[in-house]
Enzyme design. Structure first.
Site, PDB file in Angstrom:
ATOM      1  N   GLY A 300       0.783  -1.224   0.000  1.00 55.96           N
ATOM      2  CA  GLY A 300       0.000   0.000   0.000  1.00 55.96           C
ATOM      3  C   GLY A 300       0.814   1.272   0.000  1.00 55.96           C
ATOM      4  O   GLY A 300       0.271   2.347   0.261  1.00 55.96           O
ATOM      5  N   ASP A 301       2.104   1.200  -0.297  1.00 57.90           N
ATOM      6  CA  ASP A 301       2.959   2.381  -0.415  1.00 57.90           C
ATOM      7  C   ASP A 301       4.127   1.999  -1.320  1.00 57.90           C
ATOM      8  O   ASP A 301       3.981   1.128  -2.167  1.00 57.90           O
ATOM      9  CB  ASP A 301       3.413   2.857   0.969  1.00 57.90           C
ATOM     10  CG  ASP A 301       3.705   4.357   1.014  1.00 57.90           C
ATOM     11  OD1 ASP A 301       4.582   4.804   0.262  1.00 57.90           O
ATOM     12  OD2 ASP A 301       3.059   5.074   1.794  1.00 57.90           O
ATOM     13  N   ASP A 302       5.306   2.640  -1.139  1.00 58.28           N
ATOM     14  CA  ASP A 302       6.450   2.282  -1.972  1.00 58.28           C
ATOM     15  C   ASP A 302       6.822   0.814  -1.770  1.00 58.28           C
ATOM     16  O   ASP A 302       6.910   0.331  -0.640  1.00 58.28           O
ATOM     17  CB  ASP A 302       7.662   3.140  -1.602  1.00 58.28           C
ATOM     18  CG  ASP A 302       7.491   4.599  -1.999  1.00 58.28           C
ATOM     19  OD1 ASP A 302       6.963   4.855  -3.091  1.00 58.28           O
ATOM     20  OD2 ASP A 302       7.890   5.471  -1.206  1.00 58.28           O
ATOM     21  N   SER A 333       2.497  -0.936  -6.939  1.00 59.02           N
ATOM     22  CA  SER A 333       2.100   0.057  -5.944  1.00 59.02           C
ATOM     23  C   SER A 333       1.074   0.992  -6.569  1.00 59.02           C
ATOM     24  O   SER A 333       1.424   1.826  -7.401  1.00 59.02           O
ATOM     25  CB  SER A 333       3.305   0.865  -5.447  1.00 59.02           C
ATOM     26  OG  SER A 333       2.869   1.924  -4.620  1.00 59.02           O
TER      27      SER A 333
END
Length: 510
Positions: A300-302, A333
């Site tokens: 849910g991010d990098d 991502s």
């Protein structure tokens, strides 16, 4: 309890599948080059082979039958349990220390007693702690030097969700701030400090942070301290993490901090692509001599974010991230980027190579992000053989990522961005292939693009976007580069000199 000594099978990388063609009359010397000469056909082969490899590799995660035993993807017969290899002179099982793998019993004391037992064998080559098949609920626990934590097939270590079991720690010295709140931060689920010779591996067992409760409380602003990572190892050396699955971390998933000689290989990292805030996959932070290869990451991010401290705290700590090789990855991502550098990079980042990277169904592919106040530098960064599929923005360099720990930063501490190259960038379904947004105070210097052909989904004239960037384009690339860059032919002879590197053509509306 001693376990049987068996040879450890070689690690299985994530290669493209081999086609073994037998008893055929096709002339391969003519057929294969002709087929692969079409970029569309080549991309299709890469896509299918990569995901077939991931599917087969992940069969133990999704193919569980009754009793938790894996089923073959080619039939309904359960696969026999894989014998545990002996990787140290001495090995223990978690059950030797009272562990119960029913998913309900709290096993914190069992893990603590087991790690203490392992610590006594440091001068004799260390010891191995086997986590058998089962669901092993526990509060956070610490590792020791000279340990191999081995997760058997169908073993899952579960993090308890109640934050009262998570101890508080001081802020990281290069951040001076908990990252989400001032003051202390929650420690990681599996933690280590000042260690040497640590191995976390297995037959693709899982470490599950059960982060859903943390994400919900974060969104509702119910937490008074920064969430903890899933695995954090600090001030340590000779670390190997391989052949496991890490999932649903409360915060960053795997965070090596100020470590040397780290290898991360054949690791799957998973979190929901939405509503799982800050679940970065791997965050090398002030690390030196590091290899990340053959991994699948969807979070849910990098997926990867290389860091080295935040503003004045990172400048004072002064530990760069350097000598990092990232290769053979499939990443996704939808919120952030496949591979990022920054934005906390105040100690400097240098000598990083990213190669053989497939980024699919993502918001951004590769990104460098920084801002005034960071200081430090990003230099000697090489990207090679990148493939983008269904990506909003392919290459991003952003110099106004203005997020600071407090008011004590120096706005005149500007980072240096230079010596960045992109060679072999291909793909399809990309909206903006390149957005290099330097500024008058933070220009981007000596950027090179070579061998680039990206299929577009957005038909607009200025889709290769630049501002305050100096560099060159070698040979023919698609789409047409911005006017800031010098043009060279394939023999690297100057064809056209740019009139100005300060032309601004940035459009954030698409």
């Amino acid at each position: 309890m001693m376990v049987e000594t068996l040879p450890l099978p070689l690690p299985l990388p994530l290669p493209l599948g081999r086609l073994q063609l037998q008893n055929t009359r096709l002339d391969l010397k003519r057929w294969v080059p002709a087929f692969l000469s079409s970029h569309k056909n080549l991309f299709t082969v890469l896509w299918i082979a990569a995901f077939a490899s991931v599917f087969i590799w992940q069969r133990n995660v999704v193919g569980l039958g009754a009793g938790g035993r894996a089923f073959s993807i080619f039939g309904g017969r359960p696969l026999p349990p894989r014998p545990l290899p002996m990787l140290r002179p001495v090995a223990f099982n978690l059950t030797d220390f009272g562990g119960v793998g029913d998913g309900l019993t709290l096993n914190t004391e069992a893990f603590e007693r087991a790690v203490l037992a392992v610590s006594k064998y440091g001068k004799r080559g260390g010891a191995q702690l086997n986590v058998p098949p089962g669901r092993w609920l526990t509060a956070p626990f610490n590792l020791t030097s000279h340990i191999t934590l081995f997760l058997a097939q169908d073993a899952e270590i579960l993090a308890i969700q109640d934050e009262k079991y998570w101890s508080l720690m001081p802020p990281l010295p290069s951040y001076g701030y908990g990252r989400e709140h001032p003051g202390p931060r929650y420690g990681s689920f599996i933690h280590g400090q000042n260690l040497k010779d640590v191995v976390i591996t297995g037959h693709n067992g899982t470490i599950n942070g059960q982060g859903q409760t943390w994400w919900k409380k974060y969104r509702q602003k119910l937490l008074n301290h920064t969430r903890g990572p899933l695995v954090q190892i600090m001030w340590s050396s000779d670390i190997v993490i391989s052949n496991i699955t890490l999932r649903d971390s409360p915060f960053w998933t795997l965070h090596p901090y100020d470590c040397k000689n780290v290898t991360i290989r054949n690791v799957t990292i998973l979190a929901p692509i939405f509503e799982a805030p800050n679940t970065d996959g791997i965050d090398p932070d002030s690390c030196e001599d590091m290899l990340i290869e053959d991994c699948y990451i969807s979070v849910g991010d990098d997926c990867i974010a290389i860091k080295s401290g935040w503003d004045q705290y990172g400048i004072a700590y002064g530990r760069p991230s350097m000598n990092i090789l990232i290769r053979n990855l499939v990443v996704r991502s939808m919120v952030s980027a496949g591979v990022s550098i920054g934005s906390e990079m105040s100690g400097g980042v240098s000598n990083v190579t990213v190669e053989n990277l497939l980024v699919w169904s993502s918001r951004r592919a590769v990104r460098i992000k920084t801002a005034p106040g960071r200081g430090g530098y990003v230099r000697q960064i090489a990207y090679r053989n990148l493939t983008f599929d269904d990506v909003r923005v392919g290459v991003v360099i952003k110099t106004d990522y203005n997020e600071h720990p407090d008011e004590g930063y120096d706005p005149k501490a500007v980072p240096i961005l230079e010596d960045i190259s992109f060679t072999g960038v291909h793909g399809q379904g990309v909206r903006v292939p390149v957005r290099v947004h330097g500024s008058e105070e933070i220009p981007v210097r000596n950027v090179t693009f070579r061998d680039m052909s990206v299929g577009l989904t957005y038909k607009k004239k200025h889709i290769f976007q630049c501002a305050f960037v100096q560099g060159r384009v070698i040979g023919t690339i698609f789409p047409a580069p911005c006017e800031n860059l010098d043009r060279y032919d394939e023999q690297e002879r100057l064809v056209k000199k740019s009139n100005s590197q300060n032309i601004t053509d940035i459009d954030y509306d698409f």
